[in-house]
Design a protein around this motif. Structure first.
Motif, mmCIF file in Angstrom:
data_model
loop_
_atom_site.group_PDB
_atom_site.id
_atom_site.type_symbol
_atom_site.label_atom_id
_atom_site.label_comp_id
_atom_site.label_asym_id
_atom_site.label_seq_id
_atom_site.Cartn_x
_atom_site.Cartn_y
_atom_site.Cartn_z
ATOM 1 N N PHE A 20 0.775 -1.499 -0.154
ATOM 2 C CA PHE A 20 -0.319 -0.102 -0.007
ATOM 3 C C PHE A 20 0.857 0.946 0.359
ATOM 4 N N ASP A 21 2.385 1.091 -0.242
ATOM 5 C CA ASP A 21 3.189 2.548 -0.444
ATOM 6 C C ASP A 21 3.880 1.439 -1.153
ATOM 7 N N LEU A 22 5.185 2.937 -0.565
ATOM 8 C CA LEU A 22 6.299 2.436 -2.125
ATOM 9 C C LEU A 22 7.632 1.331 -1.145
ATOM 10 N N ASP A 23 7.347 1.256 -0.210
ATOM 11 C CA ASP A 23 7.880 0.583 0.318
ATOM 12 C C ASP A 23 7.771 -1.159 0.660
ATOM 13 N N ASP A 24 6.699 -1.198 1.160
ATOM 14 C CA ASP A 24 6.060 -2.330 0.464
ATOM 15 C C ASP A 24 5.843 -2.923 -1.201
ATOM 16 N N LEU A 25 5.668 -1.662 -1.505
ATOM 17 C CA LEU A 25 6.884 -2.399 -3.509
ATOM 18 C C LEU A 25 7.667 -2.647 -4.025
ATOM 19 N N LYS A 26 9.041 -2.663 -3.332
ATOM 20 C CA LYS A 26 9.512 -2.535 -3.485
ATOM 21 C C LYS A 26 9.874 -3.684 -3.197
ATOM 22 N N ILE A 104 8.647 -4.033 -11.054
ATOM 23 C CA ILE A 104 7.189 -3.049 -10.391
ATOM 24 C C ILE A 104 8.099 -1.578 -9.719
ATOM 25 N N THR A 105 7.291 -0.800 -10.077
ATOM 26 C CA THR A 105 7.429 0.728 -9.549
ATOM 27 C C THR A 105 6.128 1.617 -9.284
ATOM 28 N N PHE A 106 6.494 1.971 -8.918
ATOM 29 C CA PHE A 106 5.149 3.657 -8.881
ATOM 30 C C PHE A 106 5.037 5.016 -8.999
ATOM 31 N N GLU A 107 4.826 5.690 -9.998
ATOM 32 C CA GLU A 107 5.248 6.751 -10.342
ATOM 33 C C GLU A 107 3.893 7.733 -9.358
ATOM 34 N N PRO A 108 4.106 7.911 -8.515
ATOM 35 C CA PRO A 108 2.958 9.235 -7.946
ATOM 36 C C PRO A 108 2.529 9.810 -8.443
#
Length: 155
Positions: A20-26, A104-108
């Motif tokens: 649910f956040d960037l650290d978890d996604l990493k 898998i990355t996230f672009e906020p």
């Protein structure tokens, strides 16, 4: 009196993780790195705002690699709250294509929205416009010996 260890004592539980956040996604990205999947195992359910992949994931977390050959496991990678999907470098008409997930990355964006980017080997990518970050990775089969019997190469 002590007892001998049993097979069940050494068993590792299947993964069932949420981000649910960037650290978890990493964490999920590192565990899904080098997962392979047929193009036919991508599913977009617009009405449910859900994108899913059934992948054959290398078990990077496997503590027993010294005792046995490298393993893979089938896992369900799900991205929820998806509004739109775009892809590049993928021929969706070629039903025999096998894709390999690199990251898998996230672009906020604004207020928790943004884009989840699935980068694939060979310059392919899937870009998911999302309302809020919610990604899950869940193992759905028992581990099996990697057909190559090798650890994926990053060199």
């Amino acid at each position: 009196m002590t007892r001998d260890a049993t097979f069940e004592d050494g068993r590792e539980a299947p993964l069932n993780l949420g981000a649910f956040d960037l650290d978890d996604l990493k964490v999920i990205s590192s565990l899904a790195q080098d997962a392979v999947f047929p193009i036919t195992e991508m599913t977009w359910r617009a009405g449910e705002r859900r994108f899913a992949l059934l992948v054959n994931r290398f078990r990077w977390e496997d503590q027993g690699q010294a005792r046995h050959a490298p393993e893979r496991v089938q896992s369900l990678l799900v991205v929820d709250n998806v509004l739109r999907i775009a892809s590049q470098g993928i021929d969706r008409n070629d039903r025999d294509t096998i894709l390999s997930l690199l990251s898998i990355t996230f672009e906020p964006g604004e207020e928790g929205a943004g884009h989840v980017l699935l980068t694939l080997a060979g310059d392919g990518a899937i870009r998911l416009e999302i309302e809020a970050l919610e990604v899950t990775l869940k193992d759905v089969t028992r581990p099996y010996l990697a057909p190559s019997r090798k650890v994926p190469d990053h060199g």
